[in-house]
Design an enzyme around this catalytic site. Sequence first.
Site, short mmCIF file in Angstrom:
data_model
loop_
_atom_site.label_atom_id
_atom_site.label_comp_id
_atom_site.label_asym_id
_atom_site.label_seq_id
_atom_site.Cartn_x
_atom_site.Cartn_y
_atom_site.Cartn_z
N THR A 1 0.82 -1.04 0.10
CA THR A 1 -0.04 -0.06 0.01
C THR A 1 0.85 1.23 -0.01
O THR A 1 0.28 2.29 -0.11
CB THR A 1 -1.03 -0.01 0.98
N GLN B 1 4.11 3.78 -1.69
CA GLN B 1 4.49 4.36 -2.68
C GLN B 1 5.13 3.18 -3.84
O GLN B 1 4.51 2.73 -4.94
CB GLN B 1 5.39 5.51 -2.69
N ARG C 1 -0.90 -4.63 6.64
CA ARG C 1 -1.28 -4.34 8.01
C ARG C 1 -2.68 -4.11 8.33
O ARG C 1 -3.33 -3.43 7.83
CB ARG C 1 -0.32 -3.33 8.80
N SER D 1 9.16 4.09 7.60
CA SER D 1 10.10 4.51 6.57
C SER D 1 10.34 5.92 6.72
O SER D 1 10.86 6.37 5.79
CB SER D 1 9.64 3.97 4.99
N SER E 1 18.42 1.22 1.78
CA SER E 1 18.26 2.71 1.51
C SER E 1 19.37 3.35 1.54
O SER E 1 20.44 3.08 2.33
CB SER E 1 17.35 3.25 2.64
N GLU F 1 19.95 5.98 3.00
CA GLU F 1 20.35 6.64 4.33
C GLU F 1 21.24 5.91 5.33
O GLU F 1 21.89 6.41 6.23
CB GLU F 1 18.86 6.61 5.13
N TYR G 1 16.28 5.07 12.02
CA TYR G 1 15.65 4.34 10.79
C TYR G 1 16.76 3.53 9.89
O TYR G 1 16.90 2.34 9.44
CB TYR G 1 14.85 5.25 9.68
N GLY H 1 4.19 10.26 0.39
CA GLY H 1 3.45 10.68 1.60
C GLY H 1 3.92 12.20 1.87
O GLY H 1 5.03 12.23 1.40
N VAL I 1 9.93 15.24 1.95
CA VAL I 1 10.15 16.79 1.41
C VAL I 1 9.70 17.14 0.25
O VAL I 1 8.99 18.21 0.10
CB VAL I 1 11.41 17.16 1.89
N LYS J 1 5.66 17.32 0.58
CA LYS J 1 5.29 18.35 1.11
C LYS J 1 5.33 19.64 0.46
O LYS J 1 4.56 20.54 0.28
CB LYS J 1 6.31 18.53 2.49
N GLY K 1 12.60 22.67 7.12
CA GLY K 1 13.74 22.48 8.00
C GLY K 1 14.98 22.82 7.27
O GLY K 1 14.96 24.09 6.77
P1 GDP Z 1 15.10 11.25 3.94
O1 GDP Z 1 16.12 11.62 2.98
O2 GDP Z 1 14.43 9.87 3.68
O3 GDP Z 1 15.03 11.79 5.15
O4 GDP Z 1 13.74 11.87 3.07
P2 GDP Z 1 12.89 13.43 3.48
O5 GDP Z 1 12.41 13.66 2.13
O6 GDP Z 1 12.00 13.30 4.61
O7 GDP Z 1 13.89 14.47 3.71
C1 GDP Z 1 14.95 14.86 2.88
C2 GDP Z 1 15.85 15.91 3.24
O8 GDP Z 1 15.04 17.28 3.43
C3 GDP Z 1 16.22 15.80 4.63
O9 GDP Z 1 17.82 16.44 4.68
C4 GDP Z 1 15.37 16.84 5.73
O10 GDP Z 1 16.13 17.17 6.67
C5 GDP Z 1 15.15 17.83 4.64
N1 GDP Z 1 14.17 18.64 4.84
C6 GDP Z 1 14.02 20.11 5.20
N2 GDP Z 1 12.71 20.53 5.53
C7 GDP Z 1 12.09 19.31 5.47
C8 GDP Z 1 10.55 19.13 5.83
O11 GDP Z 1 9.95 20.20 6.14
N3 GDP Z 1 10.23 17.93 5.75
C9 GDP Z 1 10.93 16.95 5.67
N4 GDP Z 1 10.55 15.67 5.48
N5 GDP Z 1 12.50 16.93 5.17
C10 GDP Z 1 12.83 18.36 5.27
#
Ligand code: GDP
Length: 333
Positions: free
Chosen positions: A10, A12, A33, A86, A127, A129, A151, A187, A191, A194, A213
């Site tokens: 379910t 992406q 789940r 995740s 990943s 990461e 994670y 989701g 980032v 979003k 952030g």
């Molecule tokens: P990740 O690489 O799996 O952690 O994927 P994310 O899409 O959650 O985050 C990618 C990068 O974007 C990370 O370095 C975050 O710190 C940065 N980032 C900056 N602002 C934001 C925010 O508002 N939301 C998220 N999710 N990440 C952010």
Amino acid sequence: MRKALITGITGQDGAYLAQLLLGKGYEVHGVVRRSSHAEVSSHRLRWLGIENDVKLIDGNLNDLSCLMRIMQTIKPDEVYNLGAQSFVHSSWQQPLLTAQVTAVGVTNVLEAVRIEAPTARFYQASSSEMFGLIQETIQSETTPFYPRSPYAVAKLYGHWITVNYRESFGMHASSGILFNHESPLRGKEFVTRKVTDAAARIKLGLQDELPMGNIDAKRDWGHAKDYVKAMWMMLQQDKPDDYVVATGRTTTVRDMIRIAFDHIGLNPADFVRIDASLFRPAEVEVLQGNPEKAKAKLGWEAKITLEEMIAEMVDADLARLRRSEDIDPSKMR
Ligand code: GDP
């Protein structure tokens, strides 16, 4: 007819992989789940129009007996383990759950396969990461790992237990070290989505600012639709192996935001606000993958550019919001 079993169907990647495998004539089973939100949890399968073509079965990565029964009943030819907690940021809030699902869950699936479906080929969703505090400017299969979140630590366990089961039991088990991959099905906690959702809301007058952030972080972003092809290709090889799957290009969050706002003709500086609460306790500053091995051995290459993907995501969010929200034309930008 070949049978595939996908955990995390379910999500992406699960949804795009199911679509790919159905197109290749597989019978596709997915572990879900059990939740009281069954409707919500299969919205991605519905979006792709394949909700009625996959067979869903209740299960949990932390219940070995249930996974064994699933393997015994289905006897899959290929098992894709995409299920996980995740979201990196949540892993500091739920470190133990993350360990149980994202780390120990992998061993449960491997055990169920080893005992009940020993000829099945296995894919583990590893990943980028895991590279975390990067030890080489460009990361490949031989770059040492340095995880920077609960994670990433859990994913590292999943990666090595996959390698270990391959070496211990001769299983056809492969690990794909996938760099960030996105799509309209991503989701909103991540980032890219979003940002594309916020850009669409700002355009339609539904939102006035975008709290962010660390926008200096750099990621190697590809499209999930391209990346699920690499998963399938790994399981078609005579020998199991580990592969980095990436585009080879890295971009700051700041530039990704600019690409999204360029698409709607607005200036991000008018809307972005830095919010300290969105910074992470430990950050992965930069990721950039070297996809040469996947290209040489699998014949795989990323096709969709970051610009194309972000445009697709913004357009999908605009369309979705136009369908679901009350838009006041006088507030549109
Ligand atoms: P990740 O690489 O799996 O952690 O994927 P994310 O899409 O959650 O985050 C990618 C990068 O974007 C990370 O370095 C975050 O710190 C940065 N980032 C900056 N602002 C934001 C925010 O508002 N939301 C998220 N999710 N990440 C952010």
